[in-house]
Enzyme design. Sequence first.
Site, PDB file in Angstrom:
ATOM      1  N   LEU A   1       0.821  -1.211   0.000  1.00 20.87           N
ATOM      2  CA  LEU A   1       0.000   0.000   0.000  1.00 20.87           C
ATOM      3  C   LEU A   1       0.852   1.256   0.000  1.00 20.87           C
ATOM      4  O   LEU A   1       0.475   2.277  -0.572  1.00 20.87           O
ATOM      5  CB  LEU A   1      -0.924   0.025   1.239  1.00 20.87           C
TER       6      LEU A   1
ATOM      7  N   LYS B   1       1.612  -3.104   9.024  1.00 19.84           N
ATOM      8  CA  LYS B   1       2.678  -2.116   9.033  1.00 19.84           C
ATOM      9  C   LYS B   1       3.933  -2.791   9.564  1.00 19.84           C
ATOM     10  O   LYS B   1       3.941  -3.284  10.695  1.00 19.84           O
ATOM     11  CB  LYS B   1       2.285  -0.930   9.909  1.00 19.84           C
TER      12      LYS B   1
ATOM     13  N   GLU C   1      -6.631  -2.474  11.658  1.00 14.56           N
ATOM     14  CA  GLU C   1      -7.816  -2.352  10.818  1.00 14.56           C
ATOM     15  C   GLU C   1      -7.440  -1.737   9.478  1.00 14.56           C
ATOM     16  O   GLU C   1      -6.724  -0.738   9.419  1.00 14.56           O
ATOM     17  CB  GLU C   1      -8.850  -1.484  11.536  1.00 14.56           C
TER      18      GLU C   1
ATOM     19  N   VAL D   1      -8.549   0.439   6.568  1.00 10.81           N
ATOM     20  CA  VAL D   1      -9.563   1.451   6.301  1.00 10.81           C
ATOM     21  C   VAL D   1      -9.486   1.822   4.827  1.00 10.81           C
ATOM     22  O   VAL D   1      -8.526   2.445   4.376  1.00 10.81           O
ATOM     23  CB  VAL D   1      -9.350   2.691   7.177  1.00 10.81           C
TER      24      VAL D   1
ATOM     25  N   ASP E   1      -0.083  14.238  16.650  1.00  8.45           N
ATOM     26  CA  ASP E   1       0.098  14.427  15.202  1.00  8.45           C
ATOM     27  C   ASP E   1      -1.250  14.415  14.486  1.00  8.45           C
ATOM     28  O   ASP E   1      -1.407  13.764  13.452  1.00  8.45           O
ATOM     29  CB  ASP E   1       1.031  13.356  14.636  1.00  8.45           C
TER      30      ASP E   1
END
Length: 804
Positions: free
Chosen positions: A18, A41, A90, A92, A134
């Site tokens: 991604l 990730k 999750e 999204v 952030d």
Amino acid sequence: MQPGVPEAISRYRIERLLGAGGMGRVYLAEDPNLHRRIALKVLAPESAADPEIRRRFCQEAFAASAISHPNVAQIYEIGEEGGAPYIAMEYVEGESLAARLQAGPLPPAKITSIGIEVAGALEEAHARGVVHRDIKPANLVIDRRESIKVLDFGVAKLQQEVGGDEPTRVRTATGRVIGTVDYMSPEQALGRDVDGRSDLFSLGCVLYEMTTGRRPFRGQSVTETLSKVIHDDPEPIGRFSDDAPPELIRIIRKCLEKDRERRYQSARDLLIDLRNLERDDASTAPTAVIAPAPTAASPRRTHWLIGGAVLLAVVAGAFILWSQRRDATIPAAPTIRSLAVLPLEEIGRDEADEYFADGLTELLVTELAKVPSLRVISRTSVLSYAPQNKRLPEIARDLGVEGIVQGTVQRVGGRVRITARLMHGPTDSHLWAHSFESGLDDLFGLQTQIARAVVTHIEGNLSPRHAARLDARPAVNAEASQSYLRGRFEWNKRTPESMKNALELYREALQVDPSFALAHAGIANYYSVLPFYSSVAPRESFPQAKEAALKALQLDPSLAEAHASLGYIRLYYDWDWTGAEKEFRRARELQPSFADLHHWYSRFLTTMGRHEEALAELEKAHKLDPLSRVLPANKGMILYFARRYDEALGQLQTALELDPAFPVAHWGLGLCYVVQGKFDDSLASLEKAIEISPRSINTLASLGHVYALAGRKEKAQEILAQMDEQSKLRYVSAYHFALIHVGLGNHDDAIRWLEKAYDERSTLLTYVGMDPRFDPLRSDPRLGSILDRAGVPQGPTLRKRGAA
């Protein structure tokens, strides 16, 4: 499969890449166990070798996993594969807010909707001790249902262990700033402590950008942007589109306050204002139509790429916080000159603990009442709003106030936390909120801290004079504090039994802490008013009251309650008129919004024959205690003693309309009717007063006096006999016997009883100088002698002293 993309990591089957960032890569993957797509990730091996990067990467998982909220992307797992940590979260599918904003500003309704969802997510995060640090459009994703998801807690800080009790703020490493400069708060840019209010500043930047299409502090370089963040206003608010609601502009401005003490103090408070805005817009404007998200073919439509966080390092020690400047187009903050503190609500406690929140409410009222620039409503007038059963604008109208303080109390172990918020009552709008915490041994200091914060918000800066008034009291033993609060709770019931309970609880407090000045003041107050509430003789009560008041003032000379009690003692026992006025004035100076004090002082003034001043002082008391049933009736009595009988009659009838069962008003009417020769009406009023308050010797004696004047001397004699029998069992002031003998025309007996009243130092002797019922004795030099010896003034409308 894309080149360089592994087929699997741990048990997760990789579909495609991604995105990639400085710290690693993000893959779309499938969890074969649960048959769902996830975002995986993975920290790059070279980044995993850096302990700081590895720590921050893992912290993202820990921070986000502590939060359970529909607008926060869910963390499923943290693990490690081949030495590289990964986070399964999750997936999204949608569009980042940053991408959506490429097309320009959003409609106000959409801005409000997004703001509500992000504020709700932050409320949950902050409650879990997590500061995101952030918040920016790139970390907010609009999913297929047009709902927001908050992502990337990679620079988040855990303020405390989840569920822990330790404090609230996070310090970044010296000289190192973490976050994205265009959206960070001034304190974050300066590398200082940050808390949840920093996230609210960042959200304000996002709201600004959604409204205007521009970033509020964008510079040509990182250094210039940081300088704008710290020093400058955002771009002129006047550039908002014409359809931007003024309330939304106000909300954005409040989020962007450089001084965080003037900013929203919690996400909850921001959330309330945004929801109110959404509600008001829905009720006054056509339904907003939000365009659907772009189709998959649109170049703006992408799958969300969960990138690594950006680490920025700058030295910011030379910057100075921006000085406040307000744009003329922003609605001015409402002026607050009057304030009501609604009863604090204690969370998770039963009725047996009602004393605690009630006591803390009273302490807060007392602290705020010290500030001369504020009119603070007394506790008695706000009690009817517990629980709150009216809307704030109605309460503000009832009490005649602009500001309303609401709050909750929560006890956990040996600590107490109070969350207070300041509302603009007439508009039901939120102005300020904050949470305060202390141990049970510093409850009084905690209330001082809250009062300081409220006054600082209202006035901008706390003046030295006000600050001196709000100096924190010494810490008090927790057990002594509890006993005192229980004592105040009993005292406020104002029944003979509850007053005795209060005395015992004050004594318990002093057994634990003999230096507790407020407990001494409570005892002084008890003994000084005891003759008016019971059958205790003045010589038994007032010396104890005086000893306690002087002890309280020795321990704390600034204690208004003790000065007021001493003034009361000087008036009714010492007959020291100069000393009484000095104490009343000192108490009024120390605590201007002290309703009972103004009431007591009015009684002193009318005793001195200064009836106009007394009425003015009573009016001050009424403004501080607008729902009091006592003050309207006492105004009628001052008018009676001033011999303004028609006005007195009207005032007392008004008092009865407010409370038909208030005995003092019926008693006063009985006295006024006598002057008009309406004996039947007088007797009916006095009998009604006795029916309501059967133990009142004062009303019984007044009834005997009227019987005598009406020619029903046998009934008057019967009451004299009743009082004589009662005097064998309890103290009955000689004043009452003298009153009936005046009505019977027995002047020698009346003088004899007044001499006895002088000897027993009857509190009621002070009334003889102004009471019209003693006018038949004015020409008798023996009365003048008694009053001269007591120093009791006789007003200008009465006989001059020494006259024949």
